[in-house]
Design an enzyme around this catalytic site. Structure first.
Site, PDB file in Angstrom:
ATOM      1  N   PRO A   2       9.916  12.090  12.731  1.00 44.15           N
ATOM      2  CA  PRO A   2       9.898  10.641  12.895  1.00 44.15           C
ATOM      3  C   PRO A   2      11.196  10.006  12.396  1.00 44.15           C
ATOM      4  O   PRO A   2      11.788  10.448  11.419  1.00 44.15           O
ATOM      5  CB  PRO A   2       8.731  10.183  12.019  1.00 44.15           C
ATOM      6  N   LEU A   3      11.603   8.984  13.100  1.00 42.11           N
ATOM      7  CA  LEU A   3      12.691   8.121  12.649  1.00 42.11           C
ATOM      8  C   LEU A   3      12.051   6.777  12.349  1.00 42.11           C
ATOM      9  O   LEU A   3      11.432   6.172  13.233  1.00 42.11           O
ATOM     10  CB  LEU A   3      13.761   7.980  13.730  1.00 42.11           C
TER      11      LEU A   3
END
Length: 126
Positions: A2-3
């Site tokens: 995830p960013l």
């Protein structure tokens, strides 16, 4: 993978910002099967005139402490996992740094695994 992007009004202490980052990461680890050390979190702080939101959309009473969390992630999670993420993040951020659940806005952007490069010019998940 995830960013995470966290957006909020300017003026929070370094401790409050750390609590936000830590709570978001912990919620993802607990509900989204995010591996240890898979931590990429950006915090953007805005002046009041650059942070626009509706204080009552969907009858949720928001304050100027609103925090918007946008997570770009693989499109592999179930609806149940997403709901668990939202609940857990609200719980953790209520505990520390004391964010009201009404002031937490979460948005997921899902993408295919081949759309990531973590370095070295290669798509590690492709």
């Amino acid at each position: 993978m995830p960013l995470v992007r966290i957006a909020l009004r300017r003026g929070k202490s370094p401790q409050q910002l750390a609590a936000l980052r830590n709570g978001v990461y912990r919620a993802m680890r607990e509900t989204f099967n995010v591996p240890e050390n898979d931590r990429f979190i950006l915090v953007d702080q805005y002046d009041a005139d650059a942070f626009d939101y509706d204080k009552n959309y969907l009858d949720i009473e928001r304050s100027d402490d609103l925090v918007i969390v946008q997570i770009t992630c693989n499109n592999t999670r179930t609806v149940e996992q997403k709901q668990a993420l939202y609940r857990r993040m609200a719980e953790l951020l209520a505990a520390d740094p004391g964010l009201r659940p009404q002031d937490l806005f979460i948005n997921l952007l899902e993408t295919a695994k081949e759309n990531w490069s973590f370095g070295n010019g290669i798509a590690q998940y492709a």
